[in-house]
Design a protein around this motif. Sequence first.
Motif, PDB file in Angstrom:
ATOM      1  N   GLU A 141       0.889  -1.305   0.123  1.00 24.91           N
ATOM      2  CA  GLU A 141      -0.242   0.185   0.084  1.00 24.91           C
ATOM      3  C   GLU A 141       0.794   1.366  -0.064  1.00 24.91           C
ATOM      4  N   GLU A 142       2.019   1.280   0.671  1.00 23.33           N
ATOM      5  CA  GLU A 142       2.799   2.529   0.824  1.00 23.33           C
ATOM      6  C   GLU A 142       3.535   2.527  -0.684  1.00 23.33           C
ATOM      7  N   ILE A 143       3.905   1.482  -1.096  1.00 27.96           N
ATOM      8  CA  ILE A 143       4.640   1.694  -2.449  1.00 27.96           C
ATOM      9  C   ILE A 143       3.517   2.012  -3.321  1.00 27.96           C
ATOM     10  N   ASP A 144       2.284   1.601  -3.468  1.00 24.99           N
ATOM     11  CA  ASP A 144       1.232   2.174  -4.431  1.00 24.99           C
ATOM     12  C   ASP A 144       1.054   3.655  -4.321  1.00 24.99           C
ATOM     13  N   HIS A 145       1.290   4.174  -2.893  1.00 22.77           N
ATOM     14  CA  HIS A 145       1.133   5.529  -2.627  1.00 22.77           C
ATOM     15  C   HIS A 145       2.330   6.399  -2.981  1.00 22.77           C
ATOM     16  N   ASN A 146       3.395   5.682  -3.481  1.00 26.53           N
ATOM     17  CA  ASN A 146       4.598   6.355  -4.048  1.00 26.53           C
ATOM     18  C   ASN A 146       5.332   6.700  -2.681  1.00 26.53           C
ATOM     19  N   SER A 147       5.556   6.094  -1.550  1.00 23.19           N
ATOM     20  CA  SER A 147       6.297   6.445  -0.464  1.00 23.19           C
ATOM     21  C   SER A 147       7.831   5.742  -0.537  1.00 23.19           C
ATOM     22  N   TRP A 148       7.706   4.904  -1.438  1.00 26.69           N
ATOM     23  CA  TRP A 148       8.897   3.973  -1.484  1.00 26.69           C
ATOM     24  C   TRP A 148       9.418   3.572  -3.018  1.00 26.69           C
ATOM     25  N   ILE A 149      10.721   3.881  -3.271  1.00 26.18           N
ATOM     26  CA  ILE A 149      11.446   3.518  -4.540  1.00 26.18           C
ATOM     27  C   ILE A 149      12.229   2.306  -4.432  1.00 26.18           C
ATOM     28  N   ILE A 150      11.810   1.275  -5.335  1.00 20.49           N
ATOM     29  CA  ILE A 150      12.372   0.197  -5.186  1.00 20.49           C
ATOM     30  C   ILE A 150      13.711   0.010  -6.227  1.00 20.49           C
ATOM     31  N   ALA A 151      14.714  -0.423  -5.547  1.00 21.38           N
ATOM     32  CA  ALA A 151      15.995  -0.657  -6.373  1.00 21.38           C
ATOM     33  C   ALA A 151      16.457  -2.139  -6.142  1.00 21.38           C
ATOM     34  N   ARG A 152      16.495  -2.843  -7.206  1.00 21.62           N
ATOM     35  CA  ARG A 152      16.709  -4.237  -7.241  1.00 21.62           C
ATOM     36  C   ARG A 152      18.459  -4.322  -7.725  1.00 21.62           C
ATOM     37  N   GLY A 153      18.998  -5.484  -7.378  1.00 20.18           N
ATOM     38  CA  GLY A 153      20.249  -5.980  -7.818  1.00 20.18           C
ATOM     39  C   GLY A 153      21.407  -5.198  -7.381  1.00 20.18           C
ATOM     40  N   VAL A 154      21.300  -4.359  -6.098  1.00 17.97           N
ATOM     41  CA  VAL A 154      22.699  -3.705  -5.838  1.00 17.97           C
ATOM     42  C   VAL A 154      23.556  -4.619  -5.211  1.00 17.97           C
ATOM     43  N   HIS A 155      24.809  -4.528  -5.463  1.00 13.32           N
ATOM     44  CA  HIS A 155      25.493  -5.579  -5.028  1.00 13.32           C
ATOM     45  C   HIS A 155      26.067  -5.316  -3.534  1.00 13.32           C
ATOM     46  N   PRO A 156      26.189  -6.519  -3.016  1.00 15.33           N
ATOM     47  CA  PRO A 156      26.116  -6.418  -1.327  1.00 15.33           C
ATOM     48  C   PRO A 156      27.229  -5.485  -0.779  1.00 15.33           C
ATOM     49  N   SER A 157      28.382  -5.847  -1.782  1.00 14.68           N
ATOM     50  CA  SER A 157      29.635  -4.856  -1.148  1.00 14.68           C
ATOM     51  C   SER A 157      29.395  -3.469  -1.433  1.00 14.68           C
ATOM     52  N   TYR A 158      28.416  -2.866  -2.176  1.00 14.86           N
ATOM     53  CA  TYR A 158      28.100  -1.607  -2.374  1.00 14.86           C
ATOM     54  C   TYR A 158      27.167  -1.284  -1.076  1.00 14.86           C
ATOM     55  N   ILE A 159      26.532  -2.089  -0.448  1.00 14.43           N
ATOM     56  CA  ILE A 159      25.585  -1.881   0.756  1.00 14.43           C
ATOM     57  C   ILE A 159      26.611  -1.827   1.783  1.00 14.43           C
ATOM     58  N   PHE A 160      27.694  -2.751   2.020  1.00 10.01           N
ATOM     59  CA  PHE A 160      28.364  -2.971   3.365  1.00 10.01           C
ATOM     60  C   PHE A 160      29.439  -1.575   3.424  1.00 10.01           C
ATOM     61  N   ASN A 161      29.985  -1.266   1.995  1.00  4.93           N
ATOM     62  CA  ASN A 161      30.983  -0.258   1.881  1.00  4.93           C
ATOM     63  C   ASN A 161      30.733   1.336   1.444  1.00  4.93           C
ATOM     64  N   SER A 162      29.490   1.560   0.935  1.00  2.38           N
ATOM     65  CA  SER A 162      29.108   2.622   0.770  1.00  2.38           C
ATOM     66  C   SER A 162      28.729   3.760   2.285  1.00  2.38           C
ATOM     67  N   PRO A 163      29.455   4.928   2.305  1.00  2.00           N
ATOM     68  CA  PRO A 163      29.267   5.748   3.447  1.00  2.00           C
ATOM     69  C   PRO A 163      27.724   6.067   3.480  1.00  2.00           C
ATOM     70  N   PRO A 164      27.350   5.989   4.901  1.00  7.28           N
ATOM     71  CA  PRO A 164      25.859   5.970   5.086  1.00  7.28           C
ATOM     72  C   PRO A 164      25.218   7.202   4.857  1.00  7.28           C
ATOM     73  N   GLU A 165      25.967   8.224   5.059  1.00  7.74           N
ATOM     74  CA  GLU A 165      25.441   9.321   4.855  1.00  7.74           C
ATOM     75  C   GLU A 165      25.098   9.857   3.248  1.00  7.74           C
ATOM     76  N   THR A 166      25.874   9.135   2.443  1.00  8.46           N
ATOM     77  CA  THR A 166      25.427   9.365   1.085  1.00  8.46           C
ATOM     78  C   THR A 166      24.828   8.368   0.151  1.00  8.46           C
ATOM     79  N   LEU A 167      24.431   7.136   1.024  1.00  7.71           N
ATOM     80  CA  LEU A 167      23.779   5.967   0.581  1.00  7.71           C
ATOM     81  C   LEU A 167      22.663   6.246  -0.443  1.00  7.71           C
ATOM     82  N   TRP A 168      21.536   7.171   0.129  1.00  4.60           N
ATOM     83  CA  TRP A 168      20.417   7.367  -0.545  1.00  4.60           C
ATOM     84  C   TRP A 168      20.641   7.955  -1.591  1.00  4.60           C
ATOM     85  N   LYS A 169      21.307   9.087  -1.699  1.00  2.99           N
ATOM     86  CA  LYS A 169      21.632   9.960  -2.792  1.00  2.99           C
ATOM     87  C   LYS A 169      22.645   9.190  -3.941  1.00  2.99           C
ATOM     88  N   SER A 170      23.458   8.422  -3.430  1.00  3.73           N
ATOM     89  CA  SER A 170      24.368   7.843  -4.474  1.00  3.73           C
ATOM     90  C   SER A 170      23.405   6.745  -5.344  1.00  3.73           C
TER      91      SER A 170
END
Length: 192
Positions: A141-170
């Motif tokens: 329901e939240e996705i249908d109301h455009n509250s969330w954008i879905i990203a698929r296929g992001v490599h785990p190393s990107y998740i572990f090694n990206s600075p948290p303060e820039t992750l959303w924007k990057s």
Amino acid sequence: MEYFEFKNIEQPQKGDLLLSEPFLPDQNFERTVILLCEHNEEGSFGFVLNKLSILKVDEVLDEIGPFAADLFVGGPVQQNTLHFIHDIDELKEGGQKIRDGLYWGGSFDVLQALMQKGKLENEKSRFFVGYSGWSENQLQEEIDHNSWIIARGVHPSYIFNSPPETLWKSILEKMGGRFKIYANYPSDPNLN
């Protein structure tokens, strides 16, 4: 190598990242990136990847000895619980596979031994207090109301090694198109 899929993903699945839309009015999720660890007919849960707590892991777990890894606020639910995601071979048994290269949990005894021996790799693990959860159909329901954008296929190393303060924007920038524009929206449009 990182990869991002962004072609009108409307149905989230385990292992996806949820990025809050730029003006989501919930302070718990403002400009957050959530790793979706489970999504089924009973509900969904995940961890906020880019909200650091003021504590380190060894400040909440006395029995592990010195282990000054960052501790993240996984979400507003049960903030008295500790969770971890990883890609560590010794912890895969007993952990739950989220997707290739990404696991949730595992044997606490093995985790503790790895920490005490100094063999736990920070670039392959992340720790959280609390989690983010949704009841049956609530996330969709939240996705249908455009509250969330879905990203698929992001490599785990990107998740572990990206600075948290820039992750959303990057991530939004790498998704390109309208998402790249979202990445540059001011936090408060009134200040523009």
